[in-house]
Design a protein around this motif. Structure first.
Motif, PDB file in Angstrom:
ATOM      1  N   LEU A 232      41.943 -53.626 -32.484  1.00 40.73           N
ATOM      2  CA  LEU A 232      40.968 -54.642 -32.876  1.00 40.73           C
ATOM      3  C   LEU A 232      39.784 -53.989 -33.588  1.00 40.73           C
ATOM      4  O   LEU A 232      39.280 -52.955 -33.155  1.00 40.73           O
ATOM      5  N   GLU A 233      39.368 -54.615 -34.652  1.00 41.65           N
ATOM      6  CA  GLU A 233      38.151 -54.174 -35.340  1.00 41.65           C
ATOM      7  C   GLU A 233      36.940 -54.630 -34.517  1.00 41.65           C
ATOM      8  O   GLU A 233      37.051 -55.561 -33.707  1.00 41.65           O
ATOM      9  N   PRO A 234      35.796 -53.966 -34.682  1.00 46.45           N
ATOM     10  CA  PRO A 234      34.616 -54.329 -33.876  1.00 46.45           C
ATOM     11  C   PRO A 234      34.275 -55.811 -33.931  1.00 46.45           C
ATOM     12  O   PRO A 234      33.947 -56.419 -32.902  1.00 46.45           O
ATOM     13  N   GLU A 235      34.381 -56.405 -35.128  1.00 44.12           N
ATOM     14  CA  GLU A 235      34.062 -57.827 -35.238  1.00 44.12           C
ATOM     15  C   GLU A 235      35.095 -58.697 -34.510  1.00 44.12           C
ATOM     16  O   GLU A 235      34.769 -59.790 -34.030  1.00 44.12           O
ATOM     17  N   GLU A 236      36.340 -58.202 -34.401  1.00 44.89           N
ATOM     18  CA  GLU A 236      37.366 -58.949 -33.671  1.00 44.89           C
ATOM     19  C   GLU A 236      37.121 -58.880 -32.172  1.00 44.89           C
ATOM     20  O   GLU A 236      37.373 -59.853 -31.450  1.00 44.89           O
ATOM     21  N   VAL A 237      36.620 -57.742 -31.694  1.00 51.22           N
ATOM     22  CA  VAL A 237      36.282 -57.631 -30.276  1.00 51.22           C
ATOM     23  C   VAL A 237      35.158 -58.608 -29.940  1.00 51.22           C
ATOM     24  O   VAL A 237      35.209 -59.323 -28.933  1.00 51.22           O
ATOM     25  N   GLU A 238      34.168 -58.639 -30.809  1.00 52.18           N
ATOM     26  CA  GLU A 238      33.048 -59.568 -30.600  1.00 52.18           C
ATOM     27  C   GLU A 238      33.539 -61.010 -30.599  1.00 52.18           C
ATOM     28  O   GLU A 238      33.133 -61.825 -29.765  1.00 52.18           O
ATOM     29  N   ALA A 239      34.465 -61.314 -31.531  1.00 54.63           N
ATOM     30  CA  ALA A 239      35.025 -62.670 -31.601  1.00 54.63           C
ATOM     31  C   ALA A 239      35.847 -62.995 -30.363  1.00 54.63           C
ATOM     32  O   ALA A 239      35.823 -64.130 -29.865  1.00 54.63           O
ATOM     33  N   LEU A 240      36.561 -62.004 -29.836  1.00 48.61           N
ATOM     34  CA  LEU A 240      37.373 -62.217 -28.641  1.00 48.61           C
ATOM     35  C   LEU A 240      36.498 -62.618 -27.461  1.00 48.61           C
ATOM     36  O   LEU A 240      36.796 -63.594 -26.755  1.00 48.61           O
ATOM     37  N   PHE A 241      35.411 -61.893 -27.244  1.00 51.40           N
ATOM     38  CA  PHE A 241      34.526 -62.203 -26.124  1.00 51.40           C
ATOM     39  C   PHE A 241      33.880 -63.579 -26.302  1.00 51.40           C
ATOM     40  O   PHE A 241      33.707 -64.321 -25.341  1.00 51.40           O
ATOM     41  N   LEU A 242      33.571 -63.919 -27.547  1.00 53.81           N
ATOM     42  CA  LEU A 242      33.004 -65.242 -27.826  1.00 53.81           C
ATOM     43  C   LEU A 242      34.052 -66.323 -27.571  1.00 53.81           C
ATOM     44  O   LEU A 242      33.746 -67.383 -27.008  1.00 53.81           O
ATOM     45  N   GLY A 243      35.316 -66.032 -27.954  1.00 54.40           N
ATOM     46  CA  GLY A 243      36.399 -66.984 -27.724  1.00 54.40           C
ATOM     47  C   GLY A 243      36.627 -67.246 -26.244  1.00 54.40           C
ATOM     48  O   GLY A 243      36.912 -68.379 -25.832  1.00 54.40           O
ATOM     49  N   LEU A 244      36.481 -66.215 -25.423  1.00 60.12           N
ATOM     50  CA  LEU A 244      36.631 -66.383 -23.979  1.00 60.12           C
ATOM     51  C   LEU A 244      35.539 -67.297 -23.415  1.00 60.12           C
ATOM     52  O   LEU A 244      35.804 -68.133 -22.544  1.00 60.12           O
ATOM     53  N   GLU A 245      34.314 -67.127 -23.904  1.00 58.12           N
ATOM     54  CA  GLU A 245      33.227 -67.985 -23.438  1.00 58.12           C
ATOM     55  C   GLU A 245      33.443 -69.426 -23.876  1.00 58.12           C
ATOM     56  O   GLU A 245      33.193 -70.368 -23.113  1.00 58.12           O
ATOM     57  N   ARG A 246      33.924 -69.612 -25.112  1.00 56.26           N
ATOM     58  CA  ARG A 246      34.185 -70.976 -25.601  1.00 56.26           C
ATOM     59  C   ARG A 246      35.330 -71.618 -24.814  1.00 56.26           C
ATOM     60  O   ARG A 246      35.295 -72.826 -24.542  1.00 56.26           O
ATOM     61  N   ALA A 366      53.531 -67.063 -19.019  1.00 55.61           N
ATOM     62  CA  ALA A 366      52.489 -67.995 -18.575  1.00 55.61           C
ATOM     63  C   ALA A 366      51.206 -67.909 -19.399  1.00 55.61           C
ATOM     64  O   ALA A 366      50.469 -68.890 -19.491  1.00 55.61           O
ATOM     65  N   MET A 367      50.923 -66.735 -19.987  1.00 49.64           N
ATOM     66  CA  MET A 367      49.659 -66.565 -20.697  1.00 49.64           C
ATOM     67  C   MET A 367      49.750 -66.877 -22.186  1.00 49.64           C
ATOM     68  O   MET A 367      48.758 -66.752 -22.906  1.00 49.64           O
ATOM     69  N   GLN A 368      50.890 -67.291 -22.665  1.00 48.08           N
ATOM     70  CA  GLN A 368      51.040 -67.542 -24.098  1.00 48.08           C
ATOM     71  C   GLN A 368      50.155 -68.691 -24.579  1.00 48.08           C
ATOM     72  O   GLN A 368      49.438 -68.562 -25.578  1.00 48.08           O
ATOM     73  N   LYS A 369      50.208 -69.805 -23.872  1.00 54.25           N
ATOM     74  CA  LYS A 369      49.395 -70.956 -24.288  1.00 54.25           C
ATOM     75  C   LYS A 369      47.899 -70.702 -24.101  1.00 54.25           C
ATOM     76  O   LYS A 369      47.108 -70.999 -25.009  1.00 54.25           O
ATOM     77  N   PRO A 370      47.463 -70.159 -22.947  1.00 54.06           N
ATOM     78  CA  PRO A 370      46.025 -69.848 -22.818  1.00 54.06           C
ATOM     79  C   PRO A 370      45.541 -68.868 -23.885  1.00 54.06           C
ATOM     80  O   PRO A 370      44.438 -69.024 -24.425  1.00 54.06           O
ATOM     81  N   TRP A 371      46.374 -67.858 -24.197  1.00 54.99           N
ATOM     82  CA  TRP A 371      45.984 -66.896 -25.217  1.00 54.99           C
ATOM     83  C   TRP A 371      45.846 -67.583 -26.578  1.00 54.99           C
ATOM     84  O   TRP A 371      44.911 -67.287 -27.331  1.00 54.99           O
ATOM     85  N   ALA A 372      46.739 -68.507 -26.885  1.00 51.51           N
ATOM     86  CA  ALA A 372      46.656 -69.227 -28.162  1.00 51.51           C
ATOM     87  C   ALA A 372      45.350 -70.012 -28.251  1.00 51.51           C
ATOM     88  O   ALA A 372      44.732 -70.087 -29.328  1.00 51.51           O
ATOM     89  N   LYS A 373      44.902 -70.581 -27.126  1.00 52.95           N
ATOM     90  CA  LYS A 373      43.639 -71.330 -27.129  1.00 52.95           C
ATOM     91  C   LYS A 373      42.451 -70.390 -27.325  1.00 52.95           C
ATOM     92  O   LYS A 373      41.544 -70.676 -28.116  1.00 52.95           O
ATOM     93  N   VAL A 374      42.462 -69.276 -26.588  1.00 54.17           N
ATOM     94  CA  VAL A 374      41.370 -68.302 -26.730  1.00 54.17           C
ATOM     95  C   VAL A 374      41.325 -67.777 -28.164  1.00 54.17           C
ATOM     96  O   VAL A 374      40.245 -67.663 -28.762  1.00 54.17           O
ATOM     97  N   ARG A 375      42.478 -67.449 -28.694  1.00 50.44           N
ATOM     98  CA  ARG A 375      42.558 -66.935 -30.067  1.00 50.44           C
ATOM     99  C   ARG A 375      42.015 -67.951 -31.067  1.00 50.44           C
ATOM    100  O   ARG A 375      41.316 -67.588 -32.024  1.00 50.44           O
ATOM    101  N   ALA A 376      42.327 -69.231 -30.842  1.00 53.08           N
ATOM    102  CA  ALA A 376      41.834 -70.280 -31.743  1.00 53.08           C
ATOM    103  C   ALA A 376      40.316 -70.411 -31.633  1.00 53.08           C
ATOM    104  O   ALA A 376      39.615 -70.530 -32.651  1.00 53.08           O
ATOM    105  N   PHE A 377      39.783 -70.386 -30.391  1.00 51.81           N
ATOM    106  CA  PHE A 377      38.339 -70.456 -30.195  1.00 51.81           C
ATOM    107  C   PHE A 377      37.646 -69.262 -30.846  1.00 51.81           C
ATOM    108  O   PHE A 377      36.533 -69.373 -31.361  1.00 51.81           O
ATOM    109  N   ALA A 378      38.311 -68.104 -30.811  1.00 50.19           N
ATOM    110  CA  ALA A 378      37.731 -66.886 -31.382  1.00 50.19           C
ATOM    111  C   ALA A 378      37.935 -66.793 -32.884  1.00 50.19           C
ATOM    112  O   ALA A 378      37.381 -65.895 -33.528  1.00 50.19           O
TER     113      ALA A 378
END
Length: 445
Positions: A232-246, A366-378
């Motif tokens: 992950l690039e630094p901006e992608e890490v930042e987006a990932l953490f933001l996606g988790l919060e969203r 089991a984590m495929q759908k939750p990951w897709a949501k987090v990825r979309a939020f991020a």
């Protein structure tokens, strides 16, 4: 007690079938040793004789009704002729039956249902392996295992790679199967046949030494080559953490709505650190590089919060290395686990991330759908798979100058060559520094 004798004609057998008590015998007056015996299932035609060792033997000719009186008498005559030549007809019949049973056992279907089902039943993914074999080789189930040839494997692969035409039950042609899927199918078959050969059910593994032919890469595959294992690039890490919060906020918003519309009994998610298991699960994977299966199988008994370690057997390599391995945990992931542990009621045992509905272990998807949501939020790329977090963990360690052997142990690779193959290229500056240090030390002015 004197033997009861009679001429065992059709008329006599019909009468005895109605009158002869169970367990009684009547011997033929003309053919020595030939007799009938009454039982719960009717009359059985038999022949009593002595083999060459002087042992008394009884050969069952058949059940009256399934064979006629004349057929039984003819079978008795043929058996007596064999006895006169020193043969043992019962031994021959028993061997024939054993050969037939062995032939049945040698079919793929019977071995899958019998010995191999018992063997796979003791393995974690055993039923999935059996299902894979039944589905992938459905056309071969009634074939003797030893009859499978290289040509069969080549035809099977060609058929798997072909686009199937539209049929009455499908709306579109069947797509060719991925080479990786075919390899798993063939690998399962190879293992089954090796198992049968080891146990002498078949003389040898007929597919030993055979490999599937890897198809040429398509233009898209060539373009994608080398990008699957990426970090992950630094901006992608930042987006990932933001996606988790969203993701968490969306869950809390949904819960507030549910509680406001007649479901006040549901827990208030605004009062807990984690809306559900998704954020701590993903953070754990991000900070440890664990495989999803090992996170699903993580138990509180494996976690030592004061010592900041996890000690467990790695599931993918458990057949090679069944003993537990110890992994250090960083402070951020300890904080995640400690908070989640507190939120779960400080359990001492059980799954770290149990299914909230069943309380049981999550399955591997089991984590495929939750990951897709987090990825979309991020707003991360749609092709970014959850496994990228594992690759990112290893990649970032290597790029930070970590020793490859240490990275290999943290990744629980069974062979350091795996680490070298996939991550050593991320250290170009490290190797450059080595050659520069050498050149500078011995540089002659």
């Amino acid at each position: 007690m004197a033997k009861t004798t009679a001429s065992l004609t059709t008329r006599t057998l019909d009468r005895l079938a109605k009158q002869l008590p169970d367990g009684n015998e009547v011997w033929d007056t003309a053919l020595g040793g030939y007799h009938i015996r009454s039982g719960k299932r009717g009359l059985t035609c038999r022949l009593s004789y002595y083999n060459t060792l002087g042992q008394r033997r009884v050969l069952t000719l058949g059940r009256y009704g399934e064979i006629t009186a004349e057929e039984a008498r003819q079978l008795a005559k043929e058996a007596l002729a064999d006895i006169a030549q020193g043969k043992d007809p019962r031994a021959i019949a028993e061997q024939t039956r054993l050969d037939h049973q062995l032939q049945e056992q040698q079919t793929l279907r019977s071995y899958l249902k019998g010995p191999y089902a018992a063997y796979q039943g003791r393995k974690k993914g055993g039923q999935a392996t059996l299902n894979r074999l039944h589905k992938a080789f459905a056309d071969w189930l009634d074939r003797p295992m030893g009859s499978i040839t290289r040509a069969d494997i080549e035809r099977w692969q060609a058929d798997q790679e072909a686009i199937k035409p539209v049929n009455s039950t499908s709306k579109a042609p069947t797509k060719p199967r991925a080479f990786s899927t075919m390899k798993r199918d063939f690998g399962a078959l190879h293992t089954l046949l090796a198992h049968a050969a080891d146990r002498k059910v078949i003389p040898f593994n007929p597919v030993a030494g055979i490999k599937l032919q890897k198809p040429a890469l398509t233009e898209q595959e060539l373009a994608d080559a080398g990008v699957e294992r990426r970090y992950l690039e630094p901006e992608e890490v930042e987006a990932l953490f933001l996606g988790l919060e969203r993701y968490q906020e969306e869950k809390r918003k949904q819960r507030r709505s549910s509680r406001a519309h007649g479901k006040a009994y549901l827990p208030d998610l605004d009062k807990v650190a984690y809306a559900d298991h998704v954020k701590p699960w993903i953070l754990f994977m991000y900070y440890t590089g664990f495989r999803p299966g090992d996170i699903a199988g993580l138990r509180w008994e494996h976690v030592n919060l004061p010592f900041k370690t996890v000690r467990k057997t790695i599931e993918k390599t458990a057949h090679q290395r069944p003993e537990p391995q110890t992994f250090p945990l960083s402070t951020p992931v300890i904080e995640v686990l400690a908070t989640w542990h507190q939120q779960q009621g400080k359990p001492k045992t059980g799954w770290v991330f149990p299914n909230p509905i069943t309380g049981k272990r999550f399955d591997r998807t089991a984590m495929q759908k939750p990951w897709a949501k987090v990825r979309a939020f991020a707003k991360l790329p749609s092709g970014l798979v959850l496994y990228t977090l594992r690759h990112n963990f290893a990649s970032q360690l290597v790029m930070a100058g970590a020793d490859l052997l240490a990275v290999s142990k943290l990744m629980a690779h069974s062979d350091i060559q795996t680490t070298i193959k996939h991550y050593a290229h991320l250290r170009p500056d490290h190797t450059r520094n080595i050659v520069e240090a050498f050149a500078t030390r011995y540089f002659a002015t």
